[in-house]
Design a protein around this motif. Sequence first.
Motif, short mmCIF file in Angstrom:
data_model
loop_
_atom_site.label_atom_id
_atom_site.label_comp_id
_atom_site.label_asym_id
_atom_site.label_seq_id
_atom_site.Cartn_x
_atom_site.Cartn_y
_atom_site.Cartn_z
N ASP A 1 -1.87 -1.96 13.76
CA ASP A 1 -2.73 -0.68 13.70
C ASP A 1 -3.73 -0.62 14.91
N HIS B 1 -7.96 6.77 3.37
CA HIS B 1 -6.74 6.33 3.49
C HIS B 1 -6.01 6.42 2.01
N PHE B 2 -6.53 6.35 0.98
CA PHE B 2 -5.77 6.57 -0.11
C PHE B 2 -5.64 7.82 -0.48
N CYS C 1 3.33 7.55 0.41
CA CYS C 1 3.63 6.28 0.81
C CYS C 1 2.48 6.19 2.27
N GLU C 2 2.61 4.81 2.59
CA GLU C 2 1.40 4.59 3.50
C GLU C 2 2.09 4.86 5.02
N ASP D 1 -3.97 -3.10 2.64
CA ASP D 1 -3.17 -2.41 1.37
C ASP D 1 -1.40 -2.87 1.68
N LEU D 2 -1.19 -2.62 3.06
CA LEU D 2 0.28 -2.99 3.14
C LEU D 2 0.54 -4.48 3.34
N GLN E 1 9.31 1.86 6.57
CA GLN E 1 8.75 1.30 5.20
C GLN E 1 10.04 0.95 4.34
N THR F 1 -8.50 -0.42 5.67
CA THR F 1 -7.95 -0.21 4.25
C THR F 1 -6.18 -0.20 4.40
N PHE F 2 -5.59 0.68 5.51
CA PHE F 2 -4.28 0.63 5.69
C PHE F 2 -3.77 -0.75 5.57
N LYS G 1 -2.32 8.60 1.49
CA LYS G 1 -1.40 7.95 0.94
C LYS G 1 -1.05 8.70 -0.38
#
Length: 315
Positions: free
Chosen positions: A90, A61-62, A70-71, A101-102, A77, A97-98, A65
Amino acid sequence: MTSQRRLISRLVKRNIKPSNVPTISIENVAEEIIGTDYNKIESFHHYFNNDNNIHRQHDHHFLKKHLFQCEISCPIQDELIKGKDCKIIDLGCGPSTFLLDLSAQHPNSRFFGVDIETTFPSEIKPKNLEFKLVDIIQGLPFPDNAFDLVHIESTLFTIPSVHVNFIISEMIRICKPNGYIEFCESIYNQKSRGIGEKFGKLLHGFELVSNLYETDMHIALNLPKMLSMIPNIKNINLEDQTIIVGKNGGKVGVIMHDILTWFKNSSEFFVNDICKQLNLTKEQYDQLIVDAFNELNVTFSEMIFRRIYVQKSGC
C-alpha cells in the motif's frame, strides 16, 4: 517547481495506543478506533491536519469498506480468502488502517506499507506486516515483478501532477505479471450533485489551492483515460459508490460530514492559502465554514468514492 511550491514534510514519530473512548463509527464495522498523539505536519499531503486527523483516516477506511462491502475490489480478494500466500503493498499508507485490517485477517500473506511520514505503527503490528519510510515521488525501492497487488488510496490527489505518470509506471514495474493495481479516490467538487452555494465555494477554494500546488483534485475523473493509454495493463475496471454527505445521508453521511471537518481546524498554511484564493479575511473564512457545514445538513450533497483496478499484462 519553486521552493515555495515544493512539498515539505516534517517527519514526526507518533505514539499509537488502543483507546476505549467511544467514537462515532459505522455500526458493526469498527468497534474501536486507535487513538494517537498528534503533531502538525506542514505539507500539502497533510494540509488538512488537526488533532483528529488520524481518527478520521481510520473512519475513512471503515466507511469505504462498508460502502464497497470489501477492503479490495480486484480479484486478489478471492486469493486472500482462500489463504494463499499473496504479497501486497500500500503506497501512502498513513496510519495503515487498511493494512492492519487485512494483515490480521490473512496471516498467510505478506503486507508492506510505505509513506513519507512515520504515521504507521513501528512496533505493535502483525508479524506479516512491514513498513518503510519512502518518498514515492523518488521511486519505489522494490524489485520488478514483486507484488500480487499494488494499492494506493486517497493519495494521488496530493501529488504534483507532473509526478503521477512516473508513480503509476513504478506501480506497474513492481507488480507481478497478471497481478493487480488498485486505486481509490473521491469525486467531490463544486459541480457535484446537490452541492449548496456555501460548501461549493469552499470546495472551489480547495481546488484553487490544489492548482497552486500543481496537484489534480480531479484525479479520480482523469485516471481511467490515463490508464487506457498505458500499453502493459489490461482489464480496466471501475466501481463507484455514492453517498449523501450530512444528516440526509444517514449514519454514513454523518460520518463523512465528520471526516470533512478538517476544513474547520486545518493548518494555518491551508487557511492562509484558501483565504488568498477566495479573497477572504480569516473572519470571513470562519463564517463560511459555519455556513457551509450547516448547509450540508439541509442539502443532498453527493460524494462519489471511485475504485479503479487494472491487471498488469503477462510477460
